[in-house]
Design an enzyme around this catalytic site. Structure first.
Site, PDB file in Angstrom:
ATOM      1  N   SER A  75      71.600 -40.095 -15.842  1.00  0.00           N
ATOM      2  CA  SER A  75      71.394 -39.181 -14.762  1.00  0.00           C
ATOM      3  C   SER A  75      71.860 -38.092 -15.128  1.00  0.00           C
ATOM      4  O   SER A  75      72.814 -36.714 -14.452  1.00  0.00           O
ATOM      5  CB  SER A  75      71.106 -38.857 -13.237  1.00  0.00           C
ATOM      6  OG  SER A  75      72.812 -39.513 -13.221  1.00  0.00           O
ATOM      7  N   CYS A  76      72.502 -37.845 -16.252  1.00  0.00           N
ATOM      8  CA  CYS A  76      73.464 -36.521 -16.645  1.00  0.00           C
ATOM      9  C   CYS A  76      73.003 -35.213 -16.148  1.00  0.00           C
ATOM     10  O   CYS A  76      71.723 -34.586 -16.653  1.00  0.00           O
ATOM     11  CB  CYS A  76      73.769 -36.507 -18.535  1.00  0.00           C
ATOM     12  SG  CYS A  76      74.592 -37.914 -18.537  1.00  0.00           S
TER      13      CYS A  76
END
Lengths: 200, 111
Positions: free
Chosen positions: A105-106
């Site tokens: 989920s960068c």
């Protein structure tokens, strides 16, 4: 006969009580709480990303620097971006950019605030690289076939943010007014920036 | 900015532990507080987590089990429970102090 009213403590009273007790025990000072909240409310969030976009729209030289080296460029606006590389990708009338992180989920958290839950969902992460137009359609963004859609996969080392197209009809707006139009969804690429509806 | 006491990792860990169902209310990516007390409760929990007095997974378990419909009411209750279980503060102390504060307000009431 005078009735002394006993007001039940409210949730506000309980919160204040907790705060005062924590301060007395030397655990958390009220100042620390103030500073944390100041940081949450003003130093992070889509507002920073929106400011970057508004500045790029009004200053072509800044925009060029932003597209060349975003981490350095945002530092000109006083935005600190340590830790990983930031890359800004520009949406144009012929190319629409979308950002994701397929592995986890960068997210360019410093500029956009906390990632939305849908961004972190397995559905978004897997589908946006396979069927970006379909995913965008679910966000009510329908792109004609002539527009190319490019998907950028963020990693822990490199985070992407979209520089959306400036909508027509905004030539008269100043930077603050432009920034107010930019939503978090537009910075991820699942929405376009809309011109304000005409009043009067 | 606080001296490195809060960072991206803490807030992302919080959301990870809480999951979708328990995520703090947000609008356009920004945290939403309906009243100042909510923001202070949020801040206290996060700062205490930084210090190790709150573990997000235990906090999440209490949030999940909480019965109050209102998110931040449940938040405050979860925080109080955890601190009390750890022996940091007791629920009674908080109630007593809250009652004192409520009484003080009434004496100075000028509405």
């Amino acid at each position: 006969m005078h009735q002394h009213e006993q007001h039940q403590p409210t949730v506000e009273d309980r919160t204040r009580a907790l705060e005062s007790l924590l301060a007395e025990r030397g655990l958390i000072s009220s100042t620390a709480i103030d500073e944390f909240l100041h940081w949450v409310e003003s130093d992070i969030g889509p507002l920073l990303g929106a400011r970057v976009v508004a500045h790029a729209w009004t200053d072509p030289d800044f925009k060029a620097r932003l597209l060349h080296d975003a981490s350095e460029a945002v530092a000109e606006l006083g935005i600190d971006y340590p830790g990983h590389r930031l890359v800004v990708v520009e949406s144009t009338p012929v190319v629409h950019q979308v950002v994701c992180c397929t592995l986890c989920s960068c997210y360019p958290w410093r500029l956009l605030g906390l990632p939305p839950t849908w961004y972190k969902s397995a559905a978004y992460r897997s589908r946006v690289v396979i069927d970006p137009r379909g995913v965008l359609a679910e966000f009510d963004l329908h792109l004609p076939d002539e527009i190319e859609v490019r998907v950028w996969d963020s990693t822990s080392e490199c985070r992407y943010m979209v520089l959306p197209e400036r909508p027509a009809g905004t030539e008269h707006l100043n930077e603050d007014e432009l920034a107010a139009l930019v939503t978090r969804d537009a910075l991820v690429g699942v929405a376009r920036v809309l011109a304000p509806t005409v009043v009067e | 900015m606080p001296e490195q006491s809060i960072d991206e990792v803490a807030l992302e860990a919080l959301e990870g532990a809480l999951g979708e169902a328990l995520a703090p209310p947000r609008r356009n990516g920004e945290l939403v507080f309906d009243a100042p007390w909510q923001s202070r409760a949020f801040a206290m929990a996060t700062l205490l987590q930084q210090q190790g007095h709150v573990r997000w997974n235990e906090f999440a378990a209490r949030m999940s089990a909480g019965e109050d419909v209102d998110f931040y009411h449940r938040w405050l209750a979860a925080l109080t429970d955890l601190l009390s279980a750890d022996g940091v503060l007791s629920a009674t102390e908080i109630e007593v102090r809250a009652a004192d504060l409520a009484a003080e307000d009434n004496h100075g009431h000028t509405h």
